[in-house]
Motif scaffolding. Sequence first.
Motif, PDB file in Angstrom:
ATOM      1  N   SER A 179       0.848  -1.277  -0.074  1.00  0.00           N
ATOM      2  CA  SER A 179      -0.039   0.103  -0.120  1.00  0.00           C
ATOM      3  C   SER A 179       0.750   1.279  -0.253  1.00  0.00           C
ATOM      4  O   SER A 179       2.248   1.156   0.276  1.00  0.00           O
ATOM      5  CB  SER A 179      -0.936  -0.144   1.231  1.00  0.00           C
ATOM      6  OG  SER A 179      -0.074   0.192   2.505  1.00  0.00           O
ATOM      7  N   LEU A 180       0.300   2.272  -0.192  1.00  0.00           N
ATOM      8  CA  LEU A 180       1.201   3.543  -0.231  1.00  0.00           C
ATOM      9  C   LEU A 180       1.803   3.748   1.115  1.00  0.00           C
ATOM     10  O   LEU A 180       2.892   4.125   1.188  1.00  0.00           O
ATOM     11  CB  LEU A 180       0.053   4.790  -0.454  1.00  0.00           C
ATOM     12  CG  LEU A 180       0.694   6.170  -0.845  1.00  0.00           C
ATOM     13  CD1 LEU A 180       1.828   6.099  -1.897  1.00  0.00           C
ATOM     14  CD2 LEU A 180      -0.140   7.071  -1.094  1.00  0.00           C
ATOM     15  N   ASN A 181       1.019   3.489   2.263  1.00  0.00           N
ATOM     16  CA  ASN A 181       1.658   3.512   3.486  1.00  0.00           C
ATOM     17  C   ASN A 181       2.816   2.686   3.790  1.00  0.00           C
ATOM     18  O   ASN A 181       3.890   3.085   4.371  1.00  0.00           O
ATOM     19  CB  ASN A 181       0.434   3.357   4.530  1.00  0.00           C
ATOM     20  CG  ASN A 181      -0.406   4.506   5.017  1.00  0.00           C
ATOM     21  OD1 ASN A 181      -0.109   5.666   4.431  1.00  0.00           O
ATOM     22  ND2 ASN A 181      -1.504   4.304   5.256  1.00  0.00           N
ATOM     23  N   GLU A 182       2.654   1.542   3.275  1.00  0.00           N
ATOM     24  CA  GLU A 182       3.858   0.489   3.397  1.00  0.00           C
ATOM     25  C   GLU A 182       5.015   0.905   2.637  1.00  0.00           C
ATOM     26  O   GLU A 182       6.057   0.785   3.019  1.00  0.00           O
ATOM     27  CB  GLU A 182       3.222  -0.790   3.150  1.00  0.00           C
ATOM     28  CG  GLU A 182       2.105  -1.354   3.987  1.00  0.00           C
ATOM     29  CD  GLU A 182       1.580  -2.736   3.554  1.00  0.00           C
ATOM     30  OE1 GLU A 182       1.341  -3.482   4.178  1.00  0.00           O
ATOM     31  OE2 GLU A 182       1.416  -2.805   2.125  1.00  0.00           O
ATOM     32  N   GLN A 191       2.360  17.785   0.657  1.00  0.00           N
ATOM     33  CA  GLN A 191       1.855  18.498   0.057  1.00  0.00           C
ATOM     34  C   GLN A 191       0.624  18.028  -1.022  1.00  0.00           C
ATOM     35  O   GLN A 191      -0.446  18.441  -1.113  1.00  0.00           O
ATOM     36  CB  GLN A 191       2.363  19.731  -0.694  1.00  0.00           C
ATOM     37  CG  GLN A 191       3.095  20.426   0.335  1.00  0.00           C
ATOM     38  CD  GLN A 191       4.136  21.529  -0.229  1.00  0.00           C
ATOM     39  OE1 GLN A 191       4.104  21.572  -1.561  1.00  0.00           O
ATOM     40  NE2 GLN A 191       4.890  22.253   0.405  1.00  0.00           N
ATOM     41  N   HIS A 192       1.182  17.095  -1.885  1.00  0.00           N
ATOM     42  CA  HIS A 192       0.344  16.522  -2.644  1.00  0.00           C
ATOM     43  C   HIS A 192      -0.858  15.753  -2.137  1.00  0.00           C
ATOM     44  O   HIS A 192      -2.007  15.535  -2.695  1.00  0.00           O
ATOM     45  CB  HIS A 192       1.191  15.443  -3.724  1.00  0.00           C
ATOM     46  CG  HIS A 192       0.386  14.840  -4.800  1.00  0.00           C
ATOM     47  ND1 HIS A 192      -0.284  15.545  -5.741  1.00  0.00           N
ATOM     48  CD2 HIS A 192      -0.320  13.405  -4.829  1.00  0.00           C
ATOM     49  CE1 HIS A 192      -1.110  14.441  -6.591  1.00  0.00           C
ATOM     50  NE2 HIS A 192      -0.751  13.537  -5.839  1.00  0.00           N
ATOM     51  N   ILE A 193      -0.872  15.070  -0.868  1.00  0.00           N
ATOM     52  CA  ILE A 193      -1.583  14.375  -0.242  1.00  0.00           C
ATOM     53  C   ILE A 193      -3.090  15.464   0.041  1.00  0.00           C
ATOM     54  O   ILE A 193      -4.125  14.978   0.145  1.00  0.00           O
ATOM     55  CB  ILE A 193      -1.162  13.717   0.995  1.00  0.00           C
ATOM     56  CG1 ILE A 193      -0.257  12.537   0.574  1.00  0.00           C
ATOM     57  CG2 ILE A 193      -2.330  13.111   1.906  1.00  0.00           C
ATOM     58  CD1 ILE A 193       0.458  11.869   1.662  1.00  0.00           C
ATOM     59  N   GLY A 194      -2.431  16.373   0.506  1.00  0.00           N
ATOM     60  CA  GLY A 194      -3.471  17.679   0.821  1.00  0.00           C
ATOM     61  C   GLY A 194      -3.478  17.646   2.318  1.00  0.00           C
ATOM     62  O   GLY A 194      -3.823  16.709   2.878  1.00  0.00           O
ATOM     63  N   ALA A 195      -3.481  18.975   2.890  1.00  0.00           N
ATOM     64  CA  ALA A 195      -3.622  19.203   4.271  1.00  0.00           C
ATOM     65  C   ALA A 195      -4.929  18.795   4.918  1.00  0.00           C
ATOM     66  O   ALA A 195      -5.178  18.825   6.088  1.00  0.00           O
ATOM     67  CB  ALA A 195      -3.211  20.634   4.600  1.00  0.00           C
ATOM     68  N   ASP A 196      -6.127  19.050   4.161  1.00  0.00           N
ATOM     69  CA  ASP A 196      -7.452  18.835   4.545  1.00  0.00           C
ATOM     70  C   ASP A 196      -7.773  17.517   4.207  1.00  0.00           C
ATOM     71  O   ASP A 196      -9.147  17.130   4.705  1.00  0.00           O
ATOM     72  CB  ASP A 196      -8.288  19.993   3.897  1.00  0.00           C
ATOM     73  CG  ASP A 196      -8.440  19.842   2.448  1.00  0.00           C
ATOM     74  OD1 ASP A 196      -9.021  20.437   1.922  1.00  0.00           O
ATOM     75  OD2 ASP A 196      -7.570  18.904   1.811  1.00  0.00           O
ATOM     76  N   SER A 197      -7.106  16.711   4.030  1.00  0.00           N
ATOM     77  CA  SER A 197      -7.627  15.290   3.574  1.00  0.00           C
ATOM     78  C   SER A 197      -7.957  14.768   5.095  1.00  0.00           C
ATOM     79  O   SER A 197      -7.070  14.540   5.871  1.00  0.00           O
ATOM     80  CB  SER A 197      -6.529  14.477   2.829  1.00  0.00           C
ATOM     81  OG  SER A 197      -7.073  13.003   2.704  1.00  0.00           O
ATOM     82  N   SER A 204      -8.925  11.094   5.324  1.00  0.00           N
ATOM     83  CA  SER A 204      -8.901   9.492   5.051  1.00  0.00           C
ATOM     84  C   SER A 204      -7.850   8.961   6.106  1.00  0.00           C
ATOM     85  O   SER A 204      -6.815   9.693   6.346  1.00  0.00           O
ATOM     86  CB  SER A 204      -8.632   8.984   3.732  1.00  0.00           C
ATOM     87  OG  SER A 204      -7.303   9.194   3.379  1.00  0.00           O
ATOM     88  N   VAL A 205      -7.878   7.580   6.827  1.00  0.00           N
ATOM     89  CA  VAL A 205      -7.299   7.090   7.641  1.00  0.00           C
ATOM     90  C   VAL A 205      -5.920   6.753   7.052  1.00  0.00           C
ATOM     91  O   VAL A 205      -4.974   7.188   7.593  1.00  0.00           O
ATOM     92  CB  VAL A 205      -7.738   5.908   8.015  1.00  0.00           C
ATOM     93  CG1 VAL A 205      -6.772   5.134   8.960  1.00  0.00           C
ATOM     94  CG2 VAL A 205      -9.043   6.117   8.854  1.00  0.00           C
ATOM     95  N   GLU A 206      -5.788   6.525   5.913  1.00  0.00           N
ATOM     96  CA  GLU A 206      -4.370   6.280   5.143  1.00  0.00           C
ATOM     97  C   GLU A 206      -3.684   7.507   4.801  1.00  0.00           C
ATOM     98  O   GLU A 206      -2.557   7.474   5.238  1.00  0.00           O
ATOM     99  CB  GLU A 206      -4.777   5.387   3.829  1.00  0.00           C
ATOM    100  CG  GLU A 206      -3.573   5.048   3.230  1.00  0.00           C
ATOM    101  CD  GLU A 206      -3.721   4.233   2.100  1.00  0.00           C
ATOM    102  OE1 GLU A 206      -2.621   4.162   1.156  1.00  0.00           O
ATOM    103  OE2 GLU A 206      -4.841   3.704   1.767  1.00  0.00           O
ATOM    104  N   ASN A 207      -4.373   8.500   4.350  1.00  0.00           N
ATOM    105  CA  ASN A 207      -3.619   9.836   4.267  1.00  0.00           C
ATOM    106  C   ASN A 207      -3.077  10.507   5.740  1.00  0.00           C
ATOM    107  O   ASN A 207      -1.847  10.987   5.627  1.00  0.00           O
ATOM    108  CB  ASN A 207      -4.520  10.724   3.640  1.00  0.00           C
ATOM    109  CG  ASN A 207      -4.615  10.658   2.209  1.00  0.00           C
ATOM    110  OD1 ASN A 207      -3.986   9.628   1.547  1.00  0.00           O
ATOM    111  ND2 ASN A 207      -5.436  11.110   1.478  1.00  0.00           N
TER     112      ASN A 207
END
Length: 130
Positions: free
Chosen positions: A10-13, A100-106, A108-111
């Motif tokens: 996954s992205l987190n992993e 920054q790409h993920i977004g500060a206001d996201s 989701s648990v993964e983000n």
Amino acid sequence: MILEQLKKLSLNELIATLQDQIVSFSRGLDKLIDKNREINTNEIDQLRDHIKTRLEAGTERAENERLLKLVNLFGDDKKALHLIREDVDEWLEFLDAVDQHIGADSKSVENEKLRKDLIKLRTELRKEEL
């Protein structure tokens, strides 16, 4: 084979793996740089000049040529290690861009987990710089 394993993460992993590898590389590089600091550049230059003088005098030509190659290689490696260490800043910038790409206001648990992992990695890399 490694690429196939990475594709399954996954992205987190994937970020956690990247984090572990960068920190490990940085620590190993710092240890090597510390050992290299034991011999300063002036000493390398003095040794190089001494070997060149012996070569000009014709003393043990083959041996002195090998020594000169080793001294030159060590000097070049010493410079290269410092340049590589400076690249850690670029890795930090890369991680900032990902954050920054993920977004500060996201929300989701993964983000959120990914953001925390990135903050942890940047903190550890900055500690290694000191």
